[in-house]
Design a protein around this motif. Structure first.
Motif, PDB file in Angstrom:
ATOM      1  N   ASN A   1       0.910  -1.276   0.075  1.00  0.00           N
ATOM      2  CA  ASN A   1       0.018  -0.041   0.029  1.00  0.00           C
ATOM      3  C   ASN A   1       0.770   1.164   0.043  1.00  0.00           C
ATOM      4  OD1 ASN A   1      -2.565   1.442  -0.054  1.00  0.00           O
ATOM      5  ND2 ASN A   1      -2.418   1.618   2.162  1.00  0.00           N
ATOM      6  N   TYR A   2       2.033   1.305  -0.897  1.00  0.00           N
ATOM      7  CA  TYR A   2       2.570   2.580  -0.977  1.00  0.00           C
ATOM      8  C   TYR A   2       2.348   3.170  -2.326  1.00  0.00           C
ATOM      9  CZ  TYR A   2       5.507   1.520   3.286  1.00  0.00           C
ATOM     10  OH  TYR A   2       5.906   1.326   4.252  1.00  0.00           O
ATOM     11  N   ASP A   3       2.129   4.457  -2.432  1.00  0.00           N
ATOM     12  CA  ASP A   3       1.986   5.181  -3.542  1.00  0.00           C
ATOM     13  C   ASP A   3       3.355   5.832  -4.357  1.00  0.00           C
ATOM     14  OD1 ASP A   3      -0.742   4.482  -3.576  1.00  0.00           O
ATOM     15  OD2 ASP A   3      -1.162   6.188  -2.060  1.00  0.00           O
ATOM     16  N   GLU A   4       3.128   5.774  -5.551  1.00  0.00           N
ATOM     17  CA  GLU A   4       4.374   6.376  -6.334  1.00  0.00           C
ATOM     18  C   GLU A   4       4.244   8.092  -6.141  1.00  0.00           C
ATOM     19  OE1 GLU A   4       6.738   6.550 -10.585  1.00  0.00           O
ATOM     20  OE2 GLU A   4       4.665   5.723 -10.287  1.00  0.00           O
ATOM     21  N   ILE A   5       5.381   8.687  -5.952  1.00  0.00           N
ATOM     22  CA  ILE A   5       5.553  10.179  -5.939  1.00  0.00           C
ATOM     23  C   ILE A   5       6.823  10.530  -7.115  1.00  0.00           C
ATOM     24  CG2 ILE A   5       7.224  10.076  -3.981  1.00  0.00           C
ATOM     25  CD1 ILE A   5       6.021  12.856  -3.166  1.00  0.00           C
TER      26      ILE A   5
ATOM     27  N   PRO B   1      -5.948  12.779   5.975  1.00  0.00           N
ATOM     28  CA  PRO B   1      -6.336  12.023   7.101  1.00  0.00           C
ATOM     29  C   PRO B   1      -5.907  10.549   7.004  1.00  0.00           C
ATOM     30  CG  PRO B   1      -7.937  12.059   5.299  1.00  0.00           C
ATOM     31  CD  PRO B   1      -6.845  13.217   5.254  1.00  0.00           C
ATOM     32  N   ASP B   2      -5.248  10.053   5.911  1.00  0.00           N
ATOM     33  CA  ASP B   2      -4.580   8.917   5.913  1.00  0.00           C
ATOM     34  C   ASP B   2      -3.238   8.954   6.215  1.00  0.00           C
ATOM     35  OD1 ASP B   2      -4.103   6.167   5.401  1.00  0.00           O
ATOM     36  OD2 ASP B   2      -4.090   6.302   2.998  1.00  0.00           O
TER      37      ASP B   2
ATOM     38  N   GLY C   1       5.673   9.822   8.845  1.00  0.00           N
ATOM     39  CA  GLY C   1       4.181  10.454   9.874  1.00  0.00           C
ATOM     40  C   GLY C   1       3.952   9.360  11.261  1.00  0.00           C
ATOM     41  N   SER C   2       4.764   8.171  11.132  1.00  0.00           N
ATOM     42  CA  SER C   2       4.339   7.171  12.228  1.00  0.00           C
ATOM     43  C   SER C   2       5.701   7.164  13.068  1.00  0.00           C
ATOM     44  CB  SER C   2       3.879   5.979  11.579  1.00  0.00           C
ATOM     45  OG  SER C   2       3.734   5.102  12.772  1.00  0.00           O
ATOM     46  N   ALA C   3       5.496   6.949  14.256  1.00  0.00           N
ATOM     47  CA  ALA C   3       6.741   6.508  15.276  1.00  0.00           C
ATOM     48  C   ALA C   3       6.659   5.096  15.776  1.00  0.00           C
ATOM     49  CB  ALA C   3       6.691   7.541  16.327  1.00  0.00           C
TER      50      ALA C   3
END
Length: 420
Positions: A35-39, A99-100, A134-136
């Motif tokens: 569930n990783y999106d390309e940038i 939000p995600d 965004g997550s620890a």
């Protein structure tokens, strides 16, 4: 006088591009599973981004960047790595407000470093990288490491070794920093000029020096693991436990510091053997201050980056052949001017139906056209002459089975589509 390719770059010819496609498709497929999106970010950025994001004590910033001034007098740099650009985009586009969370991103693209060219290290190279921002949660560390391992294993590599270390939180690093200065300072004049400059700015980088790697003080240098506070030690234990639960084996290396200034807590490398002195296939780690350094909120991230060029060397060393789809589905051998005139329209209809197809454009005789079909590894060869045109049929030969059949021209796409 002929113009040659710049030193440290390479042409990837059509015969080799198919392998790159397999690798790139695997990267995209694995990222989709996780569930990783390309940038996609620009190939050049403000020089300040890399000075602040990568660290002005790193070899990348001090020695390896391609920096130039544009016509407006702005200092720009061809990107030497991907993390700083992704984090800049994360901040500038306020992805932290979505939000995600965390933002789970990946990229594939060229990077540029002025280095001495050698096997697996070129001045323009292609990186596949992943960033989770965004997550620890230690679970995201384990996920990123698992993604990298899954990618290599999916492509068939077996001689892999995962190496882990923790650089701790800022408090732990500060204590360790002071111990390193006290350790190296009395004999710092015995070290290279780079290490002498790093002593006060970032003594941890001395441990990553290739010039002085054999110096006796390197062996006895204080280890970061001895200075981890309880919080840092607990974090690292959770990462290790998660990897144990996934049955992902690893080795601990207290000297693994990585080459960039923004890392803390988890750092890792994946090693592969068999293709010369360079054995690191990928490296990555957690960066807890980079987002804020680039103007964003307090936010944490973890990622990795790998060189596709170095991956190709590892595949070659392990004799791994990737499943490359070569050849065309149908080659049309046209006999006579009328047949040649009608063939492009037939090809057009085949291609619209999703069938790869080609014809002769060099006025070859029938025998030469069949040889061309063989070179293209054609599954079917369809022969069209004036007699066939009059009957609105075409003779189709299956080059694997040898079976031949007359097929109506209007049914050719359907016939080929049923048999490929």
């Amino acid at each position: 006088m002929s113009v040659q390719i710049p030193r440290g770059t390479q042409d990837i010819l059509p015969k080799d591009v198919a392998v790159w496609h397999v690798i790139e498709d695997a990267a995209k497929r694995i990222c989709k599973l996780y569930n990783y999106d390309e940038i996609r970010t620009p190939m050049f950025e403000s020089t300040d981004l890399f000075q602040r994001g990568v660290g002005d004590t790193t070899d990348i910033v001090q020695k390896e960047m391609y920096t130039f001034e544009d016509r407006g007098g702005r200092s720009l740099t061809l990107r030497p790595e991907g993390t700083a650009s992704v984090v800049r985009s994360f901040v500038e586009n306020k992805l932290y407000g979505l939000p995600d969370q965390p933002a789970k991103l990946y990229y594939i693209g060229p990077m540029f470093r002025y280095e001495r060219p050698q096997a697996g290290r070129t001045r323009q190279f292609t990186q596949f990288g992943v960033e989770a921002i965004g997550s620890a949660d230690p679970a995201i560390d384990a996920e990123v490491i698992a993604l990298a391992m899954t990618f290599y294993q999916d492509l068939g590599l077996k001689n892999l070794k995962l190496v882990l270390n923790s650089l701790g939180d800022p408090e732990s690093r500060e204590v360790h920093r002071n111990e390193l200065i006290a350790h190296f300072e009395p004999s710092i004049n015995e070290f290279c000029s780079d290490c002498q400059n790093r002593l006060e700015k970032n003594p941890l980088r001395i441990l990553d020096c290739k010039v002085d790697s054999g110096h006796p003080l390197m062996e006895t240098a204080p280890s970061i693991v001895d200075f981890l506070n309880e919080e840092s030690r607990d974090y690292f234990d959770k990462v290790k436990n998660l990897l144990d639960n996934m049955d992902i084996s690893y080795e601990l290396d207290p000297n693994l510091v990585r080459g960039l200034d923004y890392y803390n807590h988890t750092t890792f490398e994946i090693m592969g053997g068999g293709f010369g002195a360079i054995t690191t296939l990928t490296g990555g780690g957690r960066y807890n201050g980079l987002v804020k350094e680039l103007g964003g909120p307090e936010s944490t991230g973890i990622g990795f980056a790998l060189s596709i060029e170095r991956l190709l060397l590892a595949l070659e060393a392990e004799k791994v052949s990737l499943p490359v789809n070569k050849g065309v589905h149908c080659f049309i051998a046209a006999i006579g001017d009328k047949a040649k005139e009608k063939t492009p329209a037939i090809l057009y209809n085949l291609r619209k139906a999703g069938i790869t197809a080609d014809m002769d454009y060099m006025d070859r005789k029938v025998k030469g056209q069949f040889k061309q079909a063989d070179r293209l590894n054609a599954t079917f060869v369809a022969v069209l002459g004036e007699e066939e045109l009059d009957k609105q049929i075409i003779n189709v030969k299956n080059m694997t089975s040898g079976e031949q059949k007359e097929v109506k021209l209007e049914e050719l796409s359907a016939y080929i589509g049923q048999h490929i």
